[in-house]
Motif scaffolding. Structure first.
Motif, short mmCIF file in Angstrom:
data_model
loop_
_atom_site.label_atom_id
_atom_site.label_comp_id
_atom_site.label_asym_id
_atom_site.label_seq_id
_atom_site.Cartn_x
_atom_site.Cartn_y
_atom_site.Cartn_z
N GLY A 1 0.65 -1.02 -0.08
CA GLY A 1 0.10 -0.10 -0.07
C GLY A 1 0.76 1.36 0.04
N GLN A 2 1.97 1.21 0.70
CA GLN A 2 2.87 2.43 0.81
C GLN A 2 3.41 2.70 -0.61
N VAL A 3 3.88 1.65 -1.20
CA VAL A 3 4.34 1.63 -2.63
C VAL A 3 3.46 2.00 -3.55
N LEU A 4 2.21 1.86 -3.51
CA LEU A 4 1.18 2.17 -4.58
C LEU A 4 0.85 3.55 -4.14
N GLU A 5 0.95 3.95 -2.80
CA GLU A 5 0.30 5.45 -2.72
C GLU A 5 1.50 6.22 -3.35
N ASN A 6 2.87 5.95 -3.25
CA ASN A 6 3.65 6.61 -4.01
C ASN A 6 3.58 6.75 -5.48
N PHE A 7 3.26 5.67 -6.17
CA PHE A 7 2.98 5.55 -7.51
C PHE A 7 1.58 6.17 -7.82
N TRP A 8 0.62 6.29 -7.00
CA TRP A 8 -0.58 6.93 -7.22
C TRP A 8 -0.53 8.58 -6.66
N LYS A 9 0.65 9.01 -6.46
CA LYS A 9 0.70 10.55 -5.88
C LYS A 9 -0.22 11.41 -6.70
N PRO A 10 0.03 11.45 -8.11
CA PRO A 10 -0.74 12.33 -8.90
C PRO A 10 -2.25 12.24 -8.62
N TRP A 11 -2.71 11.08 -8.22
CA TRP A 11 -4.43 11.16 -7.85
C TRP A 11 -4.72 11.27 -6.38
N GLY A 12 -3.61 11.27 -5.75
CA GLY A 12 -3.86 11.82 -4.14
C GLY A 12 -4.55 10.79 -3.25
N PHE A 13 -4.47 9.51 -3.75
CA PHE A 13 -4.88 8.43 -2.86
C PHE A 13 -4.08 8.30 -1.60
N THR A 14 -4.53 8.12 -0.58
CA THR A 14 -3.88 8.09 0.69
C THR A 14 -3.71 6.45 1.11
N LEU A 15 -2.66 6.13 1.84
CA LEU A 15 -2.57 4.78 2.53
C LEU A 15 -3.65 4.26 2.99
N PHE A 16 -4.43 5.03 3.81
CA PHE A 16 -5.46 4.77 4.57
C PHE A 16 -6.70 4.26 3.51
N GLU A 17 -6.84 5.11 2.54
CA GLU A 17 -7.98 4.76 1.59
C GLU A 17 -7.38 3.36 0.74
#
Length: 327
Positions: free
Chosen positions: A283-299
């Motif tokens: 999830g932490q890795v994905l959060e970084n790759f999804w930064k342009p869309w602003g999704f948080t680790l919690f989500e």
């Protein structure tokens, strides 16, 4: 018989007066090539853009160079011309490029970054008076990458299977998209531009393609939204971290060519080839790759048993409609 392959890691020879690929002495300061293709830097105005090194120092894309003979430069320029022509055709053009040529193109970029990182490390150790501390596992990986990159000069036959795999995807990118990532410790690379994206694992003997077989099958034949491609990248970059083998290869040199044979990845420990997948870390890795869309680790990991995904819907089918910007 003279040895065909050059190994700069025997004496850590990484100066600018020696060809990086052959070990031959250079006769001019102009004997070099760019690490990143000139046509790519021109297309996206990259030459003066900052490039962060591992020690947090900054350089630019244009300052990253590889010293080489005119003969080696000519080989890479010819390869660059073929890749540029393919990239202009887009996904179909890149998909048609042979895997070995894609490996040589990507391998030069990745090894070019490694070469420049090593030069920085050598300079720092000289200034500090301390010996450079270099992982032997990384030396082995880089040595193999360098040996295989010499396939652009010497006929090389990879026996049984290629050590590398490059996946090319059709991606519905926004205009002027350029997204490049690499991880030199795990020898993984991704690029998103034009109407395509690609992911390369340069020393895994094809195991990542098997590990991610289910998701690759799900997206097959589909044009991906950028967030879907970035999700696949996150999966690959995380699994590259979980990959717990140090691949070994035997090289047999005969007058006509060099045979490269990968050694089996299964060892006496009988450990799985990949360590256990941890949802929070992914999830932490994905959060970084999804930064342009602003999704948080919690989500992303709100439901740990089923982390957020834009590749598949609630029924497990490929998600065809995504109402998000094409970042």
């Amino acid at each position: 018989m003279a040895t065909k392959l050059y190994n700069p890691f025997l004496d850590f020879h990484f100066d600018n007066k020696t060809c990086f690929l052959t070990g031959e002495a250079l006769h001019s300061d102009k004997d070099h090539i760019q690490v990143f293709p000139e046509w790519m830097m021109d297309s996206f105005d990259l030459a003066d853009k900052p490039f962060k090194m591992l020690d947090e120092s900054m350089t630019t894309y244009g300052q990253l160079q590889l010293p080489c003979t005119p003969e080696v430069a000519e080989k890479f320029h010819a390869l660059e011309a073929r890749i540029q022509e393919a990239a202009q055709k887009g996904y179909e053009g890149m998909k048609a490029i042979p895997q070995l040529e894609l490996f040589q193109w990507i391998g030069k970029m990745l090894y070019g970054v490694v070469f420049n990182e090593i030069q920085v490390g050598i300079r720092q150790s000289f200034l500090s008076g301390e010996q450079m501390n270099f992982s032997q596992a990384l030396v082995q990986k880089f040595k193999n990458l360098h040996a295989m990159l010499q396939s652009i000069l010497v006929p090389v036959e990879f026996e049984h299977k290629n050590p590398f795999t490059i996946e090319v995807f059709a991606v519905d990118n926004a205009e002027n998209t350029f997204m490049y990532r690499d991880e030199i410790n795990t020898l993984i690379y991704s690029l998103r531009m034009g109407d395509f994206g690609l992911i390369a694992t340069l020393q895994d003997n094809g195991t990542h393609a098997i590990y991610h077989e289910e998701v690759l099958e799900k997206v097959k034949g589909h044009r991906l939204h950028p967030i879907q491609f970035e999700e696949i990248c996150a999966r690959y970059f995380y699994s590259a971290y979980l990959f717990n083998r140090l691949p070994e290869y035997t090289y047999m040199e005969v007058p006509e060519k060099v045979f490269v044979e990968p050694m089996p990845l299964n060892d006496w420990t009988m450990k799985p080839i990949f360590d256990n997948w941890q949802v929070k870390t992914y999830g932490q890795v994905l959060e970084n790759f999804w930064k342009p869309w602003g999704f948080t680790l919690f989500e992303i990991i709100k439901n740990p048993d089923s982390p957020m995904s834009f590749i598949q819907d609630e029924e497990g089918n490929f998600r065809r409609s995504i109402d998000l910007p094409k970042e």
